[in-house]
Design a protein around this motif. Structure first.
Motif, mmCIF file in Angstrom:
data_model
loop_
_atom_site.group_PDB
_atom_site.id
_atom_site.type_symbol
_atom_site.label_atom_id
_atom_site.label_comp_id
_atom_site.label_asym_id
_atom_site.label_seq_id
_atom_site.Cartn_x
_atom_site.Cartn_y
_atom_site.Cartn_z
ATOM 1 N N MET A 9 0.807 -1.219 0.000
ATOM 2 C CA MET A 9 0.000 0.000 0.000
ATOM 3 C C MET A 9 0.843 1.272 0.000
ATOM 4 S SD MET A 9 -3.171 -0.834 -0.266
ATOM 5 C CE MET A 9 -2.538 -2.067 -1.390
ATOM 6 N N GLY A 10 1.949 1.282 0.735
ATOM 7 C CA GLY A 10 2.801 2.460 0.792
ATOM 8 C C GLY A 10 2.126 3.618 1.516
ATOM 9 N N SER A 11 2.688 4.811 1.356
ATOM 10 C CA SER A 11 2.184 5.993 2.068
ATOM 11 C C SER A 11 1.035 6.669 1.335
ATOM 12 C CB SER A 11 3.323 7.009 2.276
ATOM 13 O OG SER A 11 3.834 7.431 1.023
ATOM 14 N N THR B 206 -1.478 3.947 -5.119
ATOM 15 C CA THR B 206 -1.071 2.551 -5.313
ATOM 16 C C THR B 206 -2.208 1.725 -5.913
ATOM 17 O OG1 THR B 206 0.452 2.663 -3.429
ATOM 18 C CG2 THR B 206 -0.258 0.474 -4.134
ATOM 19 N N LEU B 207 -3.398 1.872 -5.331
ATOM 20 C CA LEU B 207 -4.547 1.094 -5.804
ATOM 21 C C LEU B 207 -4.980 1.517 -7.205
ATOM 22 C CD1 LEU B 207 -6.579 0.983 -2.472
ATOM 23 C CD2 LEU B 207 -5.426 -0.935 -3.588
ATOM 24 N N MET C 41 -8.308 13.064 10.955
ATOM 25 C CA MET C 41 -8.567 12.661 9.575
ATOM 26 C C MET C 41 -7.384 11.878 8.986
ATOM 27 S SD MET C 41 -11.554 13.361 8.599
ATOM 28 C CE MET C 41 -12.978 14.407 8.851
ATOM 29 N N THR C 42 -6.198 12.152 9.474
ATOM 30 C CA THR C 42 -5.008 11.453 8.977
ATOM 31 C C THR C 42 -4.942 10.032 9.532
ATOM 32 O OG1 THR C 42 -3.781 13.534 8.790
ATOM 33 C CG2 THR C 42 -2.496 11.494 8.829
ATOM 34 N N VAL C 43 -5.005 9.896 10.862
ATOM 35 C CA VAL C 43 -4.851 8.565 11.464
ATOM 36 C C VAL C 43 -6.036 7.666 11.134
ATOM 37 C CG1 VAL C 43 -3.414 9.451 13.330
ATOM 38 C CG2 VAL C 43 -5.878 9.247 13.694
ATOM 39 N N ALA C 44 -7.232 8.257 10.959
ATOM 40 C CA ALA C 44 -8.406 7.438 10.627
ATOM 41 C C ALA C 44 -8.301 6.848 9.226
ATOM 42 C CB ALA C 44 -9.682 8.263 10.753
ATOM 43 N N GLY C 45 -7.428 7.416 8.384
ATOM 44 C CA GLY C 45 -7.258 6.911 7.036
ATOM 45 C C GLY C 45 -6.145 5.898 6.890
ATOM 46 N N TYR C 46 -5.347 5.702 7.946
ATOM 47 C CA TYR C 46 -4.234 4.758 7.866
ATOM 48 C C TYR C 46 -4.728 3.325 7.660
ATOM 49 C CZ TYR C 46 -0.860 8.214 9.661
ATOM 50 O OH TYR C 46 -0.057 9.306 9.823
ATOM 51 N N PHE C 47 -3.923 2.523 6.951
ATOM 52 C CA PHE C 47 -4.159 1.083 6.880
ATOM 53 C C PHE C 47 -3.479 0.463 8.095
ATOM 54 C CE2 PHE C 47 -5.662 2.148 2.815
ATOM 55 C CZ PHE C 47 -6.302 1.056 2.257
ATOM 56 N N ASN C 48 -4.258 0.251 9.140
ATOM 57 C CA ASN C 48 -3.748 -0.230 10.416
ATOM 58 C C ASN C 48 -3.623 -1.750 10.397
ATOM 59 O OD1 ASN C 48 -3.123 -0.404 13.189
ATOM 60 N ND2 ASN C 48 -5.283 -0.646 13.709
ATOM 61 N N ILE C 49 -2.435 -2.254 10.665
ATOM 62 C CA ILE C 49 -2.184 -3.701 10.610
ATOM 63 C C ILE C 49 -3.166 -4.467 11.491
ATOM 64 C CG2 ILE C 49 -0.538 -5.502 11.266
ATOM 65 C CD1 ILE C 49 1.690 -3.703 10.258
ATOM 66 N N ALA D 38 -1.161 14.808 0.907
ATOM 67 C CA ALA D 38 -0.879 14.037 2.117
ATOM 68 C C ALA D 38 -2.091 13.147 2.361
ATOM 69 C CB ALA D 38 -0.635 14.953 3.303
ATOM 70 N N PHE D 39 -1.893 11.823 2.336
ATOM 71 C CA PHE D 39 -3.021 10.903 2.416
ATOM 72 C C PHE D 39 -3.606 10.854 3.819
ATOM 73 C CE2 PHE D 39 -4.789 6.687 3.313
ATOM 74 C CZ PHE D 39 -5.768 6.633 2.335
ATOM 75 N N GLY D 40 -4.905 10.707 3.853
ATOM 76 C CA GLY D 40 -5.640 10.493 5.093
ATOM 77 C C GLY D 40 -7.085 10.207 4.733
ATOM 78 N N LEU D 41 -7.944 10.150 5.753
ATOM 79 C CA LEU D 41 -9.362 10.006 5.473
ATOM 80 C C LEU D 41 -9.815 11.148 4.573
ATOM 81 C CD1 LEU D 41 -11.396 7.881 6.410
ATOM 82 C CD2 LEU D 41 -12.160 9.492 8.162
ATOM 83 N N ALA D 42 -9.236 12.343 4.798
ATOM 84 C CA ALA D 42 -9.425 13.488 3.908
ATOM 85 C C ALA D 42 -8.094 13.805 3.243
ATOM 86 C CB ALA D 42 -9.932 14.700 4.685
ATOM 87 N N LEU D 43 -8.150 14.235 1.996
ATOM 88 C CA LEU D 43 -6.936 14.466 1.209
ATOM 89 C C LEU D 43 -6.443 15.897 1.443
ATOM 90 C CD1 LEU D 43 -5.203 12.870 -0.838
ATOM 91 C CD2 LEU D 43 -6.489 13.997 -2.649
#
Length: 509
Positions: free
Chosen positions: A51-53, A58-59, A214-222, A483-488
């Motif tokens: 997925m990367g940052s 990526t998708l 908005m940033t942390v909510a968009g992370y792909f959390n393991i 900068a990626f997040g739940l909001a761009l």
């Protein structure tokens, strides 16, 4: 030492056995059924490391290879990604009911009060009540009209502040200014008061909290994809979420307590929170709201209500500063319709087709939510001849749809003119035209779609009409990185020097 080594070996062996069992069970469960194509991924982790940052990018690149409906194994979970308007329509319209719930995730648990809010709550009677109350008292058409004077008042404060900055030669930091003003707009509707009396450290801290959420909510959390590793919190994401939640909960609790204490002053003039509180103690259609539901709803309104709209406005201004001819055309249209003796009114928007095209072009190129909030399938289903198992996570890549050369001519160019003629002229961003779905679509479309469009039109239109926009002296080329997040978000927040274009009386609140 040998004993410790033996214990570790046994632990690793058990872990490998459990992972292998889960993997093979998933493989055999879908054996003989044609699932969508997708990358092979890594053992155990699946496509997570790929997925990367910038997962939306990526998708989008993967979809060029694997097609509009793509299947990925993400840890122990399955995920399907839709990357074209037709694929989005299949999931969000044809199969809308089957994909009406959100998958469990750390953000819903640690930030949204255990999914007790409007965004993450399970589809059902409680969610319907939250949605109904939101539309009736704040987000619906009539409610938006009723609080139009509040938008006008706060816009006056914003313009005066910017006018003063222009006279001092001080740059305006757009995100800070917007968060301050929009939080006060929403605060007046919800709480009958401005949340921040002056712009400064308190409002900036709130802005930082909103951006962080908005940033942390968009992370792909393991931990969301490998639940047996969730407690380890390998990325430190959940720890950060818990700390951020404490800050928001303290702020919301303070707001709530002050509001309850002052209710006697609003007799006969209830605000949004008063009306929502009426559903705390009484049953409505067999449902009542808990205090947690109410705080979670306030969290939705104050965060999504400020951040998603402000990001669209910031990207729009940045694109127009990068393309001065577009700003000039917007000014010419506004001067012809409105003139320079007064500020823009919301009723002017309908007479500004080029400006409306600017807004649509920003929704296309810089959607506030690049990956539509995830959903999950309740039952197995078929899409484009492919089998989609139950409990499969769905992501619609709105960012990829907006940049698809099969849909848009020169998609990387910022060209508002594309929405002025032909079939694109009729495209609307409210969820029915799947070429442009910045707010999503279907029953889980963003509850604040109407409010978002009204705020973007009115605030952006006023800022464009009222000022000339330039980069601060000595600043080089405008940075347009994401900068990626739940909001761009813009990676580098926009700061600009503004110069008044209207009669001085237009800047008096």
């Amino acid at each position: 030492m040998d004993t410790l080594f033996l214990v570790k070996e046994i632990g690793v062996s058990i872990l490998i056995f459990l992972i292998t069992r889960l993997t093979f069970r998933s493989v055999f469960k879908n054996h003989g059924r044609k699932i969508p194509p997708g990358p092979r991924g890594w053992p155990v982790l699946g496509a997570l490391p790929l997925m990367g940052s910038m997962p939306h990018v990526t998708l989008a690149n993967m979809a060029k290879k694997y097609g509009p409906v793509m299947y990925l194994k993400m840890g122990t979970n399955s995920m399907v990604v839709a990357s074209t308007p037709a694929a989005a329509r299949a999931f969000l319209k044809t199969l809308d009911q089957n994909f009406s719930n959100r998958p469990p995730n750390a953000g819903a648990t640690h930030l949204a009060y255990g999914a007790q809010d409007l965004v993450f709550a399970p589809y059902g009677s409680k969610w319907k009540l939250l949605r109904k109350l939101g539309n009736l008292h704040m987000l619906g058409g009539k409610a938006l009209d009723d609080w139009g004077p509040i938008r006008d008042e706060e816009m006056g404060y914003m313009l005066r502040s910017m006018y003063d900055s222009s006279k001092k030669g001080e740059p305006v930091v757009v995100a800070e200014m917007l968060t301050y003003s929009m939080a006060n707009m929403i605060g007046q509707v919800i709480l009958s008061r401005r949340v921040f009396e002056t712009k400064g450290s308190e409002s900036n801290e709130f802005k930082d909290m909103v951006v962080e959420l908005m940033t942390v909510a968009g992370y792909f959390n393991i931990g969301d994809f490998l639940p047996f590793l969730a407690k380890l919190d390998l990325q430190g994401i959940e720890r950060g979420m818990k700390q951020l939640h404490k800050k928001f909960d303290a702020l919301l609790t303070k707001m709530f307590q002050e509001h309850v204490a002052s209710r006697h002053k609003r007799m006969g003039k209830p605000d949004f929170l008063d009306m929502v509180m009426d559903h705390h103690s009484e049953h409505t259609d067999g449902e009542k709201l808990t205090l947690t539901n109410i705080k979670a709803l306030l969290l939705n309104l104050f965060t999504a209500g400020t951040d998603t709209s402000s990001s669209i406005i910031e990207w729009s201004l940045a694109e127009m500063m990068k393309n001065p001819s577009i700003m000039r055309k917007a000014h010419e249209e506004m001067d012809a319709v409105i003139g320079r003796e007064r500020r823009l009114k919301e009723s002017d928007i309908a007479k500004l087709p080029y400006f409306q095209a600017i807004c649509k072009e920003t929704y296309r190129k810089h959607p506030s939510t690049p990956l539509n909030l995830p959903r999950i399938s309740s039952e197995p289903c078929q899409v484009n001849g492919f089998y989609i198992p139950a409990n499969t996570r769905l992501n619609v890549n709105i960012w990829a749809i907006g940049r698809d050369p099969q849909v848009w001519d020169q998609p990387l160019e910022y060209k508002p003119e594309r929405f002025l003629s032909g079939k694109n002229a009729k495209i609307d961003p409210r969820g029915n035209d799947f070429e442009l779905i910045p707010f999503g679509a279907g029953r889980r479309i963003c509850a604040g779609t109407r409010m978002g469009i009204v705020l973007v039109h009115y605030i952006l239109g006023t800022l464009v009409h009222s000022f000339e926009w330039k980069l601060p002296h000595g600043m080089g080329e405008l940075n347009m990185e994401e900068a990626f997040g739940l909001a761009l978000q813009k990676k580098v927040p926009l700061a600009a020097l503004v110069s008044p274009r209207l009669s001085p009386t237009a800047y008096i609140p």
